[in-house]
Design a protein around this motif. Structure first.
Motif, PDB file in Angstrom:
ATOM      1  N   LEU A   1       1.094  -1.483   0.248  1.00  0.00           N
ATOM      2  CA  LEU A   1       0.106  -0.428  -0.104  1.00  0.00           C
ATOM      3  C   LEU A   1       0.538   1.707  -0.196  1.00  0.00           C
ATOM      4  N   ALA A   2       0.660   2.194  -1.173  1.00  0.00           N
ATOM      5  CA  ALA A   2       1.637   3.433  -0.758  1.00  0.00           C
ATOM      6  C   ALA A   2       0.491   4.954  -0.367  1.00  0.00           C
ATOM      7  N   VAL A   3       0.909   5.698   0.370  1.00  0.00           N
ATOM      8  CA  VAL A   3      -0.250   6.347   0.655  1.00  0.00           C
ATOM      9  C   VAL A   3       0.355   7.645   0.924  1.00  0.00           C
ATOM     10  N   LEU A   4      -0.577   8.615   0.360  1.00  0.00           N
ATOM     11  CA  LEU A   4       0.378   9.682   0.135  1.00  0.00           C
ATOM     12  C   LEU A   4      -0.153  11.172   1.376  1.00  0.00           C
ATOM     13  N   LEU A   5       0.816  11.419   1.701  1.00  0.00           N
ATOM     14  CA  LEU A   5       0.326  12.490   3.100  1.00  0.00           C
ATOM     15  C   LEU A   5       0.624  14.068   2.636  1.00  0.00           C
ATOM     16  N   THR A   6      -0.087  14.844   3.516  1.00  0.00           N
ATOM     17  CA  THR A   6      -0.233  15.904   3.125  1.00  0.00           C
ATOM     18  C   THR A   6       0.521  16.959   3.298  1.00  0.00           C
ATOM     19  N   ILE A   7       1.501  16.813   3.958  1.00  0.00           N
ATOM     20  CA  ILE A   7       2.782  16.856   4.299  1.00  0.00           C
ATOM     21  C   ILE A   7       3.459  15.917   4.660  1.00  0.00           C
ATOM     22  N   ALA A   8       4.797  16.570   3.919  1.00  0.00           N
ATOM     23  CA  ALA A   8       6.488  15.782   4.674  1.00  0.00           C
ATOM     24  C   ALA A   8       6.188  15.354   5.836  1.00  0.00           C
ATOM     25  N   GLY A   9       6.304  16.448   6.440  1.00  0.00           N
ATOM     26  CA  GLY A   9       6.452  16.333   8.096  1.00  0.00           C
ATOM     27  C   GLY A   9       4.863  15.933   8.765  1.00  0.00           C
ATOM     28  N   CYS A  10       3.883  15.547   8.122  1.00  0.00           N
ATOM     29  CA  CYS A  10       3.003  15.075   9.149  1.00  0.00           C
ATOM     30  C   CYS A  10       2.919  14.066  10.486  1.00  0.00           C
ATOM     31  N   PRO A  11       2.587  14.836  11.274  1.00  0.00           N
ATOM     32  CA  PRO A  11       3.132  14.607  13.070  1.00  0.00           C
ATOM     33  C   PRO A  11       1.994  13.277  13.110  1.00  0.00           C
ATOM     34  N   LEU A  12       1.470  12.119  12.159  1.00  0.00           N
ATOM     35  CA  LEU A  12       0.368  11.370  12.504  1.00  0.00           C
ATOM     36  C   LEU A  12       1.030  10.460  12.088  1.00  0.00           C
ATOM     37  N   ARG A  13       1.837  10.433  10.923  1.00  0.00           N
ATOM     38  CA  ARG A  13       2.599   8.919  10.074  1.00  0.00           C
ATOM     39  C   ARG A  13       2.028   8.248  10.119  1.00  0.00           C
ATOM     40  N   ASP A  14       3.122   7.800  11.328  1.00  0.00           N
ATOM     41  CA  ASP A  14       2.740   5.969  12.592  1.00  0.00           C
ATOM     42  C   ASP A  14       1.249   6.214  12.407  1.00  0.00           C
ATOM     43  N   THR A  15       0.751   6.746  12.502  1.00  0.00           N
ATOM     44  CA  THR A  15      -1.015   6.784  13.206  1.00  0.00           C
ATOM     45  C   THR A  15      -1.624   5.971  11.383  1.00  0.00           C
ATOM     46  N   ILE A  16      -1.833   6.380  10.606  1.00  0.00           N
ATOM     47  CA  ILE A  16      -2.100   6.089   9.464  1.00  0.00           C
ATOM     48  C   ILE A  16      -1.319   5.071   9.370  1.00  0.00           C
ATOM     49  N   THR A  17      -0.332   4.672   9.231  1.00  0.00           N
ATOM     50  CA  THR A  17       0.272   3.262   9.082  1.00  0.00           C
ATOM     51  C   THR A  17       0.100   2.458   9.572  1.00  0.00           C
TER      52      THR A  17
ATOM     53  N   LEU B   1       5.040   5.897   2.552  1.00  0.00           N
ATOM     54  CA  LEU B   1       4.184   6.590   3.020  1.00  0.00           C
ATOM     55  C   LEU B   1       5.339   7.458   1.612  1.00  0.00           C
ATOM     56  N   ASN B   2       4.258   8.472   0.925  1.00  0.00           N
ATOM     57  CA  ASN B   2       5.039   9.355  -0.007  1.00  0.00           C
ATOM     58  C   ASN B   2       4.344  10.821   0.325  1.00  0.00           C
ATOM     59  N   VAL B   3       4.432  11.364  -0.427  1.00  0.00           N
ATOM     60  CA  VAL B   3       3.685  12.616  -0.334  1.00  0.00           C
ATOM     61  C   VAL B   3       3.065  13.483  -1.134  1.00  0.00           C
ATOM     62  N   MET B   4       2.057  14.116  -1.196  1.00  0.00           N
ATOM     63  CA  MET B   4       1.182  14.713  -1.718  1.00  0.00           C
ATOM     64  C   MET B   4       2.129  16.138  -2.824  1.00  0.00           C
ATOM     65  N   ASP B   5       1.881  15.755  -3.742  1.00  0.00           N
ATOM     66  CA  ASP B   5       2.511  16.705  -4.614  1.00  0.00           C
ATOM     67  C   ASP B   5       1.268  18.144  -4.558  1.00  0.00           C
ATOM     68  N   GLN B   6       2.127  19.620  -5.488  1.00  0.00           N
ATOM     69  CA  GLN B   6       0.774  20.224  -5.441  1.00  0.00           C
ATOM     70  C   GLN B   6      -0.459  20.831  -6.002  1.00  0.00           C
ATOM     71  N   ALA B   7      -0.729  19.933  -6.886  1.00  0.00           N
ATOM     72  CA  ALA B   7      -1.921  19.566  -7.962  1.00  0.00           C
ATOM     73  C   ALA B   7      -3.008  19.134  -7.458  1.00  0.00           C
ATOM     74  N   GLN B   8      -2.166  17.920  -6.327  1.00  0.00           N
ATOM     75  CA  GLN B   8      -3.102  16.904  -5.492  1.00  0.00           C
ATOM     76  C   GLN B   8      -3.642  17.739  -4.406  1.00  0.00           C
ATOM     77  N   ARG B   9      -2.587  18.451  -3.289  1.00  0.00           N
ATOM     78  CA  ARG B   9      -3.411  19.072  -2.379  1.00  0.00           C
ATOM     79  C   ARG B   9      -4.468  19.596  -2.709  1.00  0.00           C
ATOM     80  N   ASP B  10      -4.146  20.403  -3.708  1.00  0.00           N
ATOM     81  CA  ASP B  10      -5.511  21.812  -4.304  1.00  0.00           C
ATOM     82  C   ASP B  10      -6.569  20.836  -4.316  1.00  0.00           C
ATOM     83  N   ALA B  11      -6.567  19.347  -4.840  1.00  0.00           N
ATOM     84  CA  ALA B  11      -7.597  18.901  -5.219  1.00  0.00           C
ATOM     85  C   ALA B  11      -8.195  18.211  -3.714  1.00  0.00           C
TER      86      ALA B  11
END
Length: 381
Positions: free
Chosen positions: A50-66, A86-96
């Motif tokens: 599973l590959a999950v896109l985080l909203t930002i690189a330093g997401c404080p709850l990345r471990d919880t999501i995992t 865990l990957n990170v959303m690009d600007q277009a994905q954040r805008d969406a």
């Protein structure tokens, strides 16, 4: 979202259903709905990548999501193992994402003022400090959340912020560009200036800064679709009380007092401000009403009758009946819960104080939201 189906098609379908139950811990919506699932690959042996896109690189709850993703997938019969990347959303994905949350264009504004908003907004006020206003706010919010309602708190006491400590919140809010995601504790979304200062640093602001901070909490913080929003106001009738009336004109005032006559006198001013702002007084809450003795008797340390007297005075002042919503007894466990960050309605729900708070919360939940100005979607025939 890309999915590579294994020979066992039903397994892939079960994996998708399991992922739909994984909630983003801040947004409280499924990660599948938020576009956070980048890809899912199910092997013939039952291993899920599973590959999950985080909203930002330093997401404080990345471990919880995992952990939540792993737990949900490993519960699926036939899944033999899970690897989460865990990957990170690009600007277009954040805008969406922002457009999905805020609507077309991701416009800013105060959502609780929208004509179709059904959120009940309560501004918790007191005439003076030390009456337990913040403790009452936190416990009411947690009680309502425990009943399944979607609840938020704005800690509007900028100088004397205490809500994060009372709820055991140490996490800082996540920023997605100009959108702020509030931390969640006990199912309640919370924002406070205390989350943006270092240590116990004091906040020394004048009126315009206070107004701007409150406005930013209401416009930039994404609370989502709430059933109830509480604002923990500072004592008195100063800048914040005026700003709340301007920014949230439909907010109803909850007045917290103690039985002491002097406290009720001061609290009357906090409620009577409704005559100037056009707001409604939802009711009075009497805190520290009595101390239960081992023999079953009650010791009224701060006198008695202050709450009842206050309701009579406010009813006369605003021209409508202002109810006494409840009387909360003194309880050392209420104080201990605040010190440890576990509200008494969560940690000690069987105590008299917790029962009183839950009763008040129930009465607030039962209050109907006014239909004035709402779009009902009805068409004449």
């Amino acid at each position: 979202m890309d999915t590579e189906h294994s020979p066992g098609g039903p397994l892939s379908e079960a994996v998708q259903q399991a992922l739909a139950g994984v909630m983003d811990p801040e947004l409280r919506r499924p990660i599948t709905e938020l576009g956070m699932v980048e890809s899912v690959i199910v092997s013939a042996e039952g291993h899920v990548d599973l590959a999950v896109l985080l909203t930002i690189a330093g997401c404080p709850l990345r471990d919880t999501i995992t952990k939540d993703s792993e737990r949900a997938l490993l519960a699926v019969p036939g899944v033999t193992g899970v690897t989460v990347t865990l990957n990170v959303m690009d600007q277009a994905q954040r805008d969406a994402l922002k457009e999905k949350l805020r609507g077309a264009g991701g416009q800013r504004g105060i959502p609780f003022n929208e004509p179709d908003s059904l959120t009940k907004v309560f501004a918790v006020a007191s005439g003076k400090g030390g009456v337990g206003k913040s403790s009452v706010t936190v416990n009411l919010a947690c009680s309502l959340a425990a009943q399944g309602l979607r609840v938020g708190i704005v800690d509007a006491d900028v100088y004397g912020f205490s809500v994060p400590g009372l709820m055991g919140i140490t996490q800082t809010p996540t920023r997605v560009d100009d959108m702020i995601l509030p931390p969640v504790a006990y199912g309640v979304k919370v924002i406070s200036i205390g989350m943006f200062v270092t240590g116990n640093q004091p906040v020394a602001w004048r009126g315009p800064m206070l107004h701007r901070a409150l406005e930013q909490f209401l416009t930039d913080v994404y609370f989502g679709d709430l059933d109830v929003l509480f604002l923990d106001l500072p004592p008195g009738t100063g800048d914040i009380a005026i700003s709340v009336a301007q920014l949230l004109p439909t907010a109803e005032i909850l007045v917290v007092t103690t039985p002491q006559a002097a406290a009720a006198d001061v609290a009357e001013r906090a409620g009577a401000i409704a005559t100037q702002t056009g707001q409604k007084v939802a009711g009075v809450i009497e805190n520290m009403s009595y101390l239960e003795m081992p023999d079953g008797g009650r010791m009224e340390l701060f006198g008695s009758g202050g709450g009842a007297v206050l309701t009579q005075r406010l009813s006369a002042a605003v021209g409508t009946t202002v109810p006494l919503l409840g009387q909360i007894p003194l309880d050392i466990q209420l104080r201990e819960g605040g010190d440890t960050g576990v509200p008494i309605v969560i940690g000690q729900p069987g105590t008299p104080a917790a029962a009183a708070l839950s009763g008040i919360a129930g009465s607030l939940a039962a209050k109907p939201r006014g239909l004035a100005g709402l779009k009902l979607g009805l068409q004449p025939r």
